[in-house]
Design a protein around this motif. Structure first.
Motif, PDB file in Angstrom:
ATOM      1  N   ALA A 128      97.188 -86.963 -48.215  1.00 16.29           N
ATOM      2  CA  ALA A 128      98.510 -86.538 -47.759  1.00 16.29           C
ATOM      3  C   ALA A 128      99.295 -87.703 -47.159  1.00 16.29           C
ATOM      4  O   ALA A 128     100.490 -87.861 -47.422  1.00 16.29           O
ATOM      5  N   ILE A 129      98.628 -88.526 -46.366  1.00 16.48           N
ATOM      6  CA  ILE A 129      99.317 -89.669 -45.756  1.00 16.48           C
ATOM      7  C   ILE A 129      99.700 -90.679 -46.826  1.00 16.48           C
ATOM      8  O   ILE A 129     100.810 -91.221 -46.803  1.00 16.48           O
ATOM      9  N   TYR A 130      98.824 -90.904 -47.781  1.00 15.58           N
ATOM     10  CA  TYR A 130      99.192 -91.809 -48.880  1.00 15.58           C
ATOM     11  C   TYR A 130     100.437 -91.294 -49.591  1.00 15.58           C
ATOM     12  O   TYR A 130     101.411 -92.019 -49.783  1.00 15.58           O
ATOM     13  N   GLU A 131     100.413 -90.033 -49.958  1.00 13.45           N
ATOM     14  CA  GLU A 131     101.532 -89.465 -50.707  1.00 13.45           C
ATOM     15  C   GLU A 131     102.811 -89.458 -49.853  1.00 13.45           C
ATOM     16  O   GLU A 131     103.893 -89.754 -50.345  1.00 13.45           O
ATOM     17  N   MET A 132     102.669 -89.155 -48.577  1.00 15.65           N
ATOM     18  CA  MET A 132     103.818 -89.090 -47.680  1.00 15.65           C
ATOM     19  C   MET A 132     104.452 -90.467 -47.468  1.00 15.65           C
ATOM     20  O   MET A 132     105.678 -90.612 -47.539  1.00 15.65           O
ATOM     21  N   LEU A 133     103.638 -91.464 -47.231  1.00 20.58           N
ATOM     22  CA  LEU A 133     104.166 -92.784 -46.879  1.00 20.58           C
ATOM     23  C   LEU A 133     104.465 -93.671 -48.075  1.00 20.58           C
ATOM     24  O   LEU A 133     105.342 -94.532 -48.000  1.00 20.58           O
ATOM     25  N   TYR A 134     103.737 -93.488 -49.153  1.00 25.08           N
ATOM     26  CA  TYR A 134     103.898 -94.383 -50.287  1.00 25.08           C
ATOM     27  C   TYR A 134     104.658 -93.754 -51.457  1.00 25.08           C
ATOM     28  O   TYR A 134     104.926 -94.428 -52.430  1.00 25.08           O
ATOM     29  N   SER A 135     104.999 -92.472 -51.366  1.00 25.72           N
ATOM     30  CA  SER A 135     105.772 -91.801 -52.415  1.00 25.72           C
ATOM     31  C   SER A 135     106.835 -90.866 -51.841  1.00 25.72           C
ATOM     32  O   SER A 135     107.060 -89.794 -52.396  1.00 25.72           O
ATOM     33  N   PRO A 136     107.510 -91.236 -50.751  1.00 27.98           N
ATOM     34  CA  PRO A 136     108.451 -90.279 -50.146  1.00 27.98           C
ATOM     35  C   PRO A 136     109.645 -89.965 -51.045  1.00 27.98           C
ATOM     36  O   PRO A 136     110.242 -88.901 -50.927  1.00 27.98           O
ATOM     37  N   GLU A 137     109.977 -90.880 -51.970  1.00 25.68           N
ATOM     38  CA  GLU A 137     111.082 -90.606 -52.876  1.00 25.68           C
ATOM     39  C   GLU A 137     110.687 -89.588 -53.943  1.00 25.68           C
ATOM     40  O   GLU A 137     111.532 -88.920 -54.523  1.00 25.68           O
ATOM     41  N   THR A 138     109.401 -89.446 -54.185  1.00 27.14           N
ATOM     42  CA  THR A 138     108.896 -88.512 -55.182  1.00 27.14           C
ATOM     43  C   THR A 138     108.502 -87.178 -54.561  1.00 27.14           C
ATOM     44  O   THR A 138     108.770 -86.125 -55.121  1.00 27.14           O
ATOM     45  N   VAL A 139     107.834 -87.249 -53.418  1.00 25.24           N
ATOM     46  CA  VAL A 139     107.327 -86.046 -52.766  1.00 25.24           C
ATOM     47  C   VAL A 139     107.801 -86.048 -51.307  1.00 25.24           C
ATOM     48  O   VAL A 139     107.392 -86.911 -50.532  1.00 25.24           O
TER      49      VAL A 139
END
Length: 142
Positions: A89-100
């Motif tokens: 979740a932290i990876y997705e939140m911090l490294y893909s905020p424009e996507t997710v």
């Protein structure tokens, strides 16, 4: 269930196997593909691999955030499943905020925790992810 949820659950399995001693990501993916009773689409495999790879590549930074925001909990004391749900979740939140969007990352993590972890885990995970979101986005996102 959506494609991304399936991919997140598969990524959780990948991180779990990596942490319990599987050698490398390639071997884990091969093993999962050969031994899974489910047939996943290429889109699911690709997104799962992207999430798992990203979480592993950024694990030191992610683990530092988990440790910082998990009040009175050593990282090693956090249940293996919860630790890896947080990493994803932290990876997705911090490294893909424009996507997710961050709120979607948090919601997805909570739904996965409800399925794979204890009844206490969603509240614990939510608390940490809310703190990471507040710190990382300083109130700019809802």
């Amino acid at each position: 269930m959506g494609t991304r949820r399936i991919a997140r659950e598969l990524a959780l399995q990948i991180l779990y196997q990596k942490e319990i001693g599987q050698e490398n990501l390639g071997q884990i993916l091969t093993s999962l593909r050969q031994n899974s009773d489910k047939k996943f689409s290429t889109e699911v495999w690709n997104y799962a691999q992207q999430l798992a790879s990203g979480a592993l590549e950024n694990q030191a930074n992610i683990d530092e955030l988990i440790a910082q925001y998990s009040d009175h909990w050593e990282l090693s004391r956090i249940c293996l499943i919860d630790r890896n749900i947080l990493r994803l979740a932290i990876y997705e939140m911090l490294y893909s905020p424009e996507t997710v969007p961050p709120n979607v990352c948090i919601n997805e993590a909570l739904e996965i925790a409800k399925k794979f972890s204890s009844h206490l885990s969603p509240a614990f995970i939510n608390g940490i992810l809310d703190k990471v979101k507040a710190h990382a986005f300083k109130g700019t996102l809802s």
